[in-house]
Design an enzyme around this catalytic site. Structure first.
Site, PDB file in Angstrom:
ATOM      1  N   SER A  96       3.610   0.762  -0.924  1.00 20.87           N
ATOM      2  CA  SER A  96       2.898   1.897  -1.474  1.00 20.87           C
ATOM      3  C   SER A  96       2.014   2.617  -0.454  1.00 20.87           C
ATOM      4  CB  SER A  96       2.008   1.441  -2.639  1.00 20.87           C
ATOM      5  OG  SER A  96       1.017   0.536  -2.169  1.00 20.87           O
ATOM      6  N   LYS A 155      -6.405   4.698   3.097  1.00 24.32           N
ATOM      7  CA  LYS A 155      -5.546   4.877   1.919  1.00 24.32           C
ATOM      8  C   LYS A 155      -6.410   5.388   0.765  1.00 24.32           C
ATOM      9  CE  LYS A 155      -2.107   2.203  -0.721  1.00 24.32           C
ATOM     10  NZ  LYS A 155      -1.406   0.897  -0.792  1.00 24.32           N
ATOM     11  N   SER A 192       3.003  -3.820   0.588  1.00 21.48           N
ATOM     12  CA  SER A 192       2.734  -2.389   0.742  1.00 21.48           C
ATOM     13  C   SER A 192       2.213  -1.921   2.085  1.00 21.48           C
ATOM     14  CB  SER A 192       1.755  -1.934  -0.329  1.00 21.48           C
ATOM     15  OG  SER A 192       2.462  -1.675  -1.500  1.00 21.48           O
TER      16      SER A 192
HETATM   17  N1  GLN Z   1       6.157  -2.640  -4.012  1.00 23.64           N
HETATM   18  C1  GLN Z   1       5.368  -3.638  -4.636  1.00 23.64           C
HETATM   19  C2  GLN Z   1       4.929  -3.152  -6.008  1.00 23.64           C
HETATM   20  O1  GLN Z   1       5.372  -2.152  -6.402  1.00 23.64           O
HETATM   21  C3  GLN Z   1       4.196  -3.974  -3.778  1.00 23.64           C
HETATM   22  C4  GLN Z   1       3.087  -3.004  -3.900  1.00 23.64           C
HETATM   23  C5  GLN Z   1       1.890  -3.356  -3.070  1.00 23.64           C
HETATM   24  O2  GLN Z   1       1.935  -4.226  -2.211  1.00 23.64           O
HETATM   25  N2  GLN Z   1       0.809  -2.694  -3.378  1.00 23.64           N
HETATM   26  O3  GLN Z   1       4.156  -3.763  -6.682  1.00 23.64           O
END
Ligand code: GLN
Length: 479
Positions: free
Chosen positions: A151, A76, A175
């Site tokens: 994400s 990532k 995410s």
């Molecule tokens: N969707 C969640 C957020 O926007 C989780 C993001 C993540 O786990 N990095 O914070």
């Protein structure tokens, strides 16, 4: 032989071990596949062709000691690697090259795993759809008009589109698991403290964990064996031995106690409910029993998570000042450089989180928000700990819906935040969890989340592997 890019990491590694394939051939096949479909998918922030082929060549010349020797994988874009672009898909890190290797990168390189590039993501890992990427949106390989989740959407889409067999992601509130569910891949978020965060660009430091996305649990297990363990550079890592996860996958699960909280299944679409129920029946067929449990405080997990993660983000992101890294705006004095660089460099969602975070930490509001959220976090954790005294794993759906259309939730942050309803409480508790594909609704994948006690990733992988053996293979070649 099947087309190389369709093979799992385990299959590629085996062919390399047996001398039937070189790492260079495997890497070239993966790079060609990336080029073939990248216009449609958009899963990569950057591809490092030259470095990848160089490390493949090095792998071909070295002794084969690791279980993923010579296998190409992606990282990532928030995981730092030496002399390679690492931007967290943010304009503010435009042109930023890593000055060192993250611990996971160091370990992968030592194992002669080949790093082919950086996967696209929501900017600074904030989002559930990849629409917050500052680089380009990502499409779901099962339906290009839909999001891949986020994400780690680039990581998940790359794996589902057969661009790489494995990609590392990061999970702060879901995410890794949520995009894995929406793309029909397997996604593991390890226990907080299982994998070093050194070299991971911080979002919510008390929640962030590096996770793994692949097309089967065996590939995930082999990756975890390499990247897990205590690290002097990350004091939150635990001194807990790292088992050989890939050797424990076939253990009998007869007698496994699965905890179910019925509340988690209310209000779900019938089809998602049915897919999860069918998967549970498969596990019962293997000798598992279902036990009713109650996680009463989980309903407060979304506000609790957004207060805590935004508070931490507002502090972590203060280092991006236009001076030290990446993008710098033109201005006459230093004050204006800070303000203009941050105004122009950060996207809308990142600014929203910084504002929420600064607000909940400000004097006068701290007790009502941050302190209260920390107390509720403890209650959520207590619920899980109590439940896990009487069951071995807890199973929930991973997401309330299948992949949604691009644009469908982008103007409604609360709707977007709700797509992590089943994953964030697990993150608040610091527990490990895995999402495994359990079926399709209207051609779109559905994921099931398995949660275990701290440091029991071996059990999660064992249960998901056993389930996969019963479920059978998924045909990924779409685009
Ligand atoms: N969707 C969640 C957020 O926007 C989780 C993001 C993540 O786990 N990095 O914070």
């Amino acid at each position: 032989m099947n087309k190389i890019y369709t093979l799992s990491a385990t299959e590629i590694a085996k062919l390399i071990q047996e001398g039937k394939l070189t790492s260079k051939e495997a890497t070239q096949a993966i790079l060609d596949r990336i080029d073939e479909v990248e216009d449609k998918i958009g899963a990569f922030s950057s591809v490092n062709r030259e470095n990848a082929l160089k490390s493949a060549q090095k792998a071909d010349q070295s002794e084969k000691t690791s279980s993923l020797h010579g296998v190409p994988i992606a990282l990532k874009d928030n995981i730092v690697s030496l002399d390679e672009l690492t931007t967290s898909a943010s304009k503010i890190l435009d042109g930023y090259y890593g000055t060192y290797d993250a611990t996971v990168v160091k370990k992968l390189k030592e194992a002669n795993v080949v790093l082919v590039g950086k996967a696209n993501m929501d900017e600074f890992a904030m989002g559930s759809s990849n629409e917050n990427s500052g680089i380009k949106p990502v499409s779901n390989p099962w339906d290009l008009d839909r999001v891949p989740g986020g994400s780690s959407g680039g990581s998940a889409a790359a794996v589902a589109a057969l661009q790489v067999p494995i990609a590392l992601g990061t999970d702060t509130g879901g995410s890794v698991r949520q995009p894995a569910a929406l793309t029909g891949t397997v996604g593991l978020k390890p226990t907080y403290g299982r994998v070093s965060r050194y070299g991971l660009m911080a979002f919510g430091s008390s929640l962030d964990q590096i996770g793994i996305i692949a097309r089967n649990s065996e590939d995930v297990a082999k990756t975890l064996e390499i990247i897990a363990g205590e690290d002097i550079y990350d004091p939150t890592t635990a001194d807990v031995p790292v088992p050989e996860y890939s050797k424990l996958l076939d253990k009998d699960i007869n007698g496994l106690r699965i905890g179910i909280d019925k509340k988690f299944y209310e209000g779900l679409s019938i089809e998602i409910k049915e897919s999860t129920q069918k998967a549970l029946e498969v596990l019962v067929g293997l000798g598992a029993t279902i036990v009713d449990i109650s996680l009463d405080y989980a309903k407060y997990s979304i506000p609790t998570y957004y207060i805590i993660s935004s508070a931490e983000a507002s502090s972590n992101l203060s280092r991006y000042d236009g001076v030290r890294y990446g993008y710098r705006a033109d201005a006459d004095n230093i004050e204006d450089v800070y303000v203009k660089s941050r105004t122009e460099g950060f996207g809308k969602e990142v600014k929203r989180r910084i504002m929420i975070g600064s607000y909940v930490l400000s004097s006068g509001f701290y007790d009502a928000y941050y302190k209260k959220a920390s107390q509720v976090r403890r209650l959520i954790k207590n619920d899980y700990q109590k439940a896990l005294e009487s069951v071995d794993v807890i199973i929930t759906p991973t997401t309330p819906t299948t992949a949604f259309k691009k644009g469908e939730k982008s103007n409604n942050p609360i709707e977007m935040y709700l797509s992590d309803i089943y994953t964030v409480s697990v993150s608040l508790a610091g527990l490990p969890a895995i999402s495994v594909p359990v079926g399709f609704v209207d051609g779109l994948p559905v994921g099931m989340q398995i949660i275990s006690n701290y440091f029991r990733e071996d059990l999660l992988l064992n249960v998901s592997h056993k389930y996969e053996m019963e479920r059978g293979k998924i045909e990924y070649e779409r685009v």
